[in-house]
Design an enzyme around this catalytic site. Structure first.
Site, PDB file in Angstrom:
ATOM      1  N   ASN A 393      61.277  30.870  72.946  1.00 55.95           N
ATOM      2  CA  ASN A 393      61.573  31.888  71.936  1.00 55.95           C
ATOM      3  C   ASN A 393      60.610  33.069  72.030  1.00 55.95           C
ATOM      4  OD1 ASN A 393      63.320  32.486  69.507  1.00 55.95           O
ATOM      5  ND2 ASN A 393      61.297  32.716  68.593  1.00 55.95           N
ATOM      6  N   ASP A 394      59.374  32.877  71.573  1.00 51.35           N
ATOM      7  CA  ASP A 394      58.442  33.996  71.498  1.00 51.35           C
ATOM      8  C   ASP A 394      58.056  34.538  72.867  1.00 51.35           C
ATOM      9  OD1 ASP A 394      58.121  33.792  68.578  1.00 51.35           O
ATOM     10  OD2 ASP A 394      57.254  31.853  69.091  1.00 51.35           O
ATOM     11  N   VAL A 395      58.038  33.688  73.890  1.00 56.90           N
ATOM     12  CA  VAL A 395      57.597  34.138  75.214  1.00 56.90           C
ATOM     13  C   VAL A 395      58.636  35.009  75.910  1.00 56.90           C
ATOM     14  CG1 VAL A 395      56.065  32.157  75.501  1.00 56.90           C
ATOM     15  CG2 VAL A 395      58.416  32.034  76.356  1.00 56.90           C
TER      16      VAL A 395
END
Length: 471
Positions: A393-395
């Site tokens: 998700n965040d990466v």
């Protein structure tokens, strides 16, 4: 001391150093683990031999402690790879507790004996550092393990309140003050009270230090706690005059700090921002973003993958939870047989511990040559036909580049949004563990494959396998 008595210590120190060197390369990491275990066995054996030669009488008690430790350690070693982050945090907790208890026993014994030599300024200062670092590592690591395990009564999101940093720094200052008072007068009548205050403040500070830290920062926090545990071992080595303990603790502490620095650099953040920034609070989802997500089928996705020239897979914690790495290996094999180039993009902080994705993909025997670091893969993303995001998700969140208001703004990411087509495997429409909405999923070229990652990748494998049998 006889040179022969020094041999176990020298051999153990050499093996500890070589262990770190081998663990720096995936191809020799298993050898590094074995070397570290052998070094620890030699260190323990040498310490026991020295104690016996000096007339030590606690052999049975030590052996009983060994038995208890082995009984507790064996089941902990059987955890699945998805639980390795919290298992690692527990190891740090045990190490910190050992250091704190040894420091406590040393102080109680020396104070009861009234030995001014045993509690000299340097030793008392080292003892204060040992207790402070040991007990804050204990509670901090237990809280981190609970967050990673998603224990119900432990909040997963950061817990913040007004003047939080001031309170934390105030507690730390009080703890350091109590330690300084002990150094000034270690045998004063009030010294046991000062020592007790140091212990309580250290335990409280460990909890308050980790409480405001969210899931996205957990890999770095685990690394920092590892460094604290190593430093507490260094202090314990000075207190006990054990040079091997100083060596091993220094290696552990320095490697933990170096890894923490590298991970902070990978996120374009500082230590202070990780420890006091409370990154990971749930951010409001942009209006209409969730409704813009386009679900697709495994059949359609398999056709697109089969026609691709370059497929880049971005693994994340969702892959770890679903244990989808073996299905990914099957998908990798099917695509390679079709002449498709497949690479795995590894972000430095993907998952919940350093190297998490590397370990899981190695378990599935995916060739290391096809595991590509973030900086190297980003140059290929504009020519990537399909980027398959599996539980990350965040990466892969482009807000890190484009949205100054985002908590992750400035963090280097894998440029999944620059691929021609993106398929994202996700359990639900909810944000990831850090609670941040990802605009990548709402792009026109992004298609969602909702469901458990293992089941979704299994469906892709079946579709591709069926096409191979019936062209």
């Amino acid at each position: 001391m006889s040179p022969l008595r020094l041999l176990p210590d020298l051999a153990a120190a050499a093996l500890f150093i070589q262990s770190l060197r081998w663990m720096g390369d995936p191809g020799t990491s298993r050898r590094g683990v074995l070397a570290g275990a052998a070094a620890m066995a030699l260190a323990v054996a040498g310490t026991l031999a020295g104690a016996a030669a000096g007339g030590g009488t606690h052999g049975l008690a030590i052996l009983a402690a060994f038995a208890l430790g082995a009984a507790a350690g064996y089941p902990l070693a059987q955890v699945p790879l998805t639980a390795v982050p919290q298992r690692t945090a527990l190891s740090h907790a045990f190490g910190g507790m050992a250091a704190g208890l040894v420091g406590t026993a040393k102080f109680v014994h020396a104070y009861a004996e009234g030995g001014r030599e045993a509690l000299g300024p340097f030793v008392t200062a080292a003892l204060g550092a040992e207790v402070l670092l040991g007990f804050l590592t204990l509670t901090g690591s237990l809280l981190a393990a609970g967050k990673l395990q998603e224990v119900r009564w432990i909040p997963q999101r950061p817990v913040t309140y007004p003047f939080q940093n001031a309170v934390n720094l105030g507690l730390l200052a009080l703890a350091v003050g109590a330690a300084a008072a002990l150094v000034a007068a270690p045998l004063a009548p009030w010294a046991p009270w000062a020592f007790g205050l140091l212990v309580l403040l250290s335990l409280a500070f460990g909890i308050l230090l980790v409480l405001p830290i969210g899931g996205a920062d957990m890999p770095t926090v685990i690394s920092i706690l590892n460094a604290y545990a190593g430093l507490s071992a260094v202090a314990m080595g000075f207190v006990l005059d054990n040079k091997l303990l100083i060596t091993a603790g220094a290696l552990d502490g320095s490697s933990g700090f170096i890894l923490s620095v590298l991970m902070c650099r990978a996120m374009n953040r500082s230590f202070a921002n990780v420890l006091f920034g409370a990154f990971g609070q749930t951010a409001p989802v942009a209006a209409g973003a969730a409704g813009a997500l386009k679900a697709d089928t495994a059949e359609s996705a398999a056709q697109i993958l089969a026609q691709a020239g370059l497929v880049v897979v971005v693994p994340g914690y969702g892959m770890a939870v679903a244990q989808a790495q073996h299905k990914l290996r099957e998908l990798y094999d099917l695509l390679k047989r079709r002449g498709v180039t497949v690479k795995f993009a590894i972000h430095p902080v993907a998952g919940r511990m350093p190297g998490h994705m590397n370990v899981l993909l190695a378990e599935a025997e995916i060739p290391y040559d096809d595991l590509v670091e973030m900086d190297d893969i980003n140059g290929e993303m504009p020519v990537c036909d399909v980027c398959l995001v599996v539980g990350a998700n965040d990466v892969v969140n482009p807000a890190a580049r484009s949205d100054p208001a985002s908590p992750i703004y400035g963090m280097p990411i894998i440029d999944a949004d620059r691929a021609h087509t993106v398929y994202a495997v996700k359990r639900s429409r909810n944000p990831g563990f850090a609670g941040i909405d990802n605009p990548l999923y709402a792009l026109d070229k992004t298609f969602m494959l909702f469901g458990d990652a293992k089941a979704v990748i299994g469906d892709l494998v079946r579709q591709l396998g069926g096409e191979a049998r019936h062209p």
